[in-house]
Design an enzyme around this catalytic site. Structure first.
Site, PDB file in Angstrom:
ATOM      1  N   CYS A  18       0.831  -1.210   0.000  1.00 50.54           N
ATOM      2  CA  CYS A  18       0.000   0.000   0.000  1.00 50.54           C
ATOM      3  C   CYS A  18       0.872   1.270   0.000  1.00 50.54           C
ATOM      4  O   CYS A  18       1.516   1.562  -0.982  1.00 50.54           O
ATOM      5  CB  CYS A  18      -0.999  -0.044   1.153  1.00 50.54           C
ATOM      6  N   HIS A  70      -3.730  -5.202   0.705  1.00 52.10           N
ATOM      7  CA  HIS A  70      -3.140  -5.605   1.992  1.00 52.10           C
ATOM      8  C   HIS A  70      -3.227  -7.117   2.184  1.00 52.10           C
ATOM      9  O   HIS A  70      -4.136  -7.612   2.864  1.00 52.10           O
ATOM     10  CB  HIS A  70      -3.864  -4.894   3.147  1.00 52.10           C
ATOM     11  N   GLU A 119      -1.523  -8.929   4.086  1.00 55.75           N
ATOM     12  CA  GLU A 119      -1.364  -9.297   5.515  1.00 55.75           C
ATOM     13  C   GLU A 119      -2.705  -9.303   6.246  1.00 55.75           C
ATOM     14  O   GLU A 119      -2.867 -10.011   7.240  1.00 55.75           O
ATOM     15  CB  GLU A 119      -0.352  -8.353   6.192  1.00 55.75           C
TER      16      GLU A 119
END
Ligand code: MN
Length: 233
Positions: free
Chosen positions: A108, A210, A212
């Site tokens: 990001c 994202h 994660e």
């Protein structure tokens, strides 16, 4: 075990500034057999150089908008007030990591600032890219995918995710011009927004979404992106 540096952010809570990263990054590194190491913001170049000496790969994390001044633009009303401290810190991390030649994963904001460091530019708001109808700032759970991407054959990302994937989206800015040393490897289906790039020599991967957050609760395909930090190149 490989040590993976995670770029820190800083937040003011209850009278003190605190250095932090979201737990998601550390968990994804640990799950892959790496050792996560949080790297607090500093203005000292020699400290950054020591950070880079002890790590084998670097994650540039998400967060604030990048200062448009760094890519030659004035601040538009849609941009957040820049965090000069963090921008300068990330620039120093990138410089030292490139010098050592370790893998860098930009996520990001991390992906955006790495592009800027290498000479690319950003749109200060997605509305300057196109009148897209896609929702790039989702209101659903951040682990939920909200739009589709098309991935280029022959890329690292293609090996990991295949030709098409669904991703989450928590960004109001996007890449306007990609740096000349980077190849765009994924775009958003429907509006063509750049969602991922890789460097030509294979040491850099940047993703606009994202991963994660998508693989935090459930170990799914998105955790494969973190292999990039641990595999031999
Ligand atoms: Mn998006």
């Amino acid at each position: 075990m490989k040590k993976i540096g995670i770029s820190g952010n800083r937040i003011f809570i209850k009278g003190f500034k605190r250095d932090y990263v979201l737990e998601h990054y550390a968990k994804c590194v640990e799950r892959k057999g790496g050792v996560p190491i949080i790297l607090p913001i500093t203005s000292k170049k020699e400290v950054v150089e020591e950070y880079i000496k002890i790590i084998d790969a670097l994650i540039l994390t998400g967060g604030q908008d990048v200062d448009p001044n760094l890519y030659g633009e004035e601040l538009y009303k849609e941009s957040e007030e820049p965090s000069v401290e963090r921008d300068q810190y990330d620039f120093m991390l990138i410089e030292a990591a490139l010098k050592k030649g370790i893998p860098i994963l930009g996520i990001c904001r991390g992906m955006q600032i790495l592009n800027v460091y290498l000479g690319g530019k950003l749109h200060q708001d997605i509305k300057y890219h196109s009148k897209t109808n896609l929702k790039h700032v989702q209101s659903s759970m951040y682990s939920d995918p909200v739009h589709s991407i098309k991935i280029s054959k022959g890329s690292y990302l293609y090996e990991k995710l295949g030709e098409e994937s669904r991703v989450n989206s928590i960004h109001h800015q996007c890449i306007k011009e990609v740096a000349s040393s980077l190849n765009v490897v994924a775009v958003s289906i429907g509006d063509g927004i750049i969602e991922a790039y890789e460097s030509k020599e294979g040491k850099i991967l940047g993703v606009q979404w994202h991963p994660e957050m998508m693989c935090f609760h459930v170990d799914n395909d998105m955790s494969r992106i973190f292999d990039f930090l641990l595999e031999e190149k």
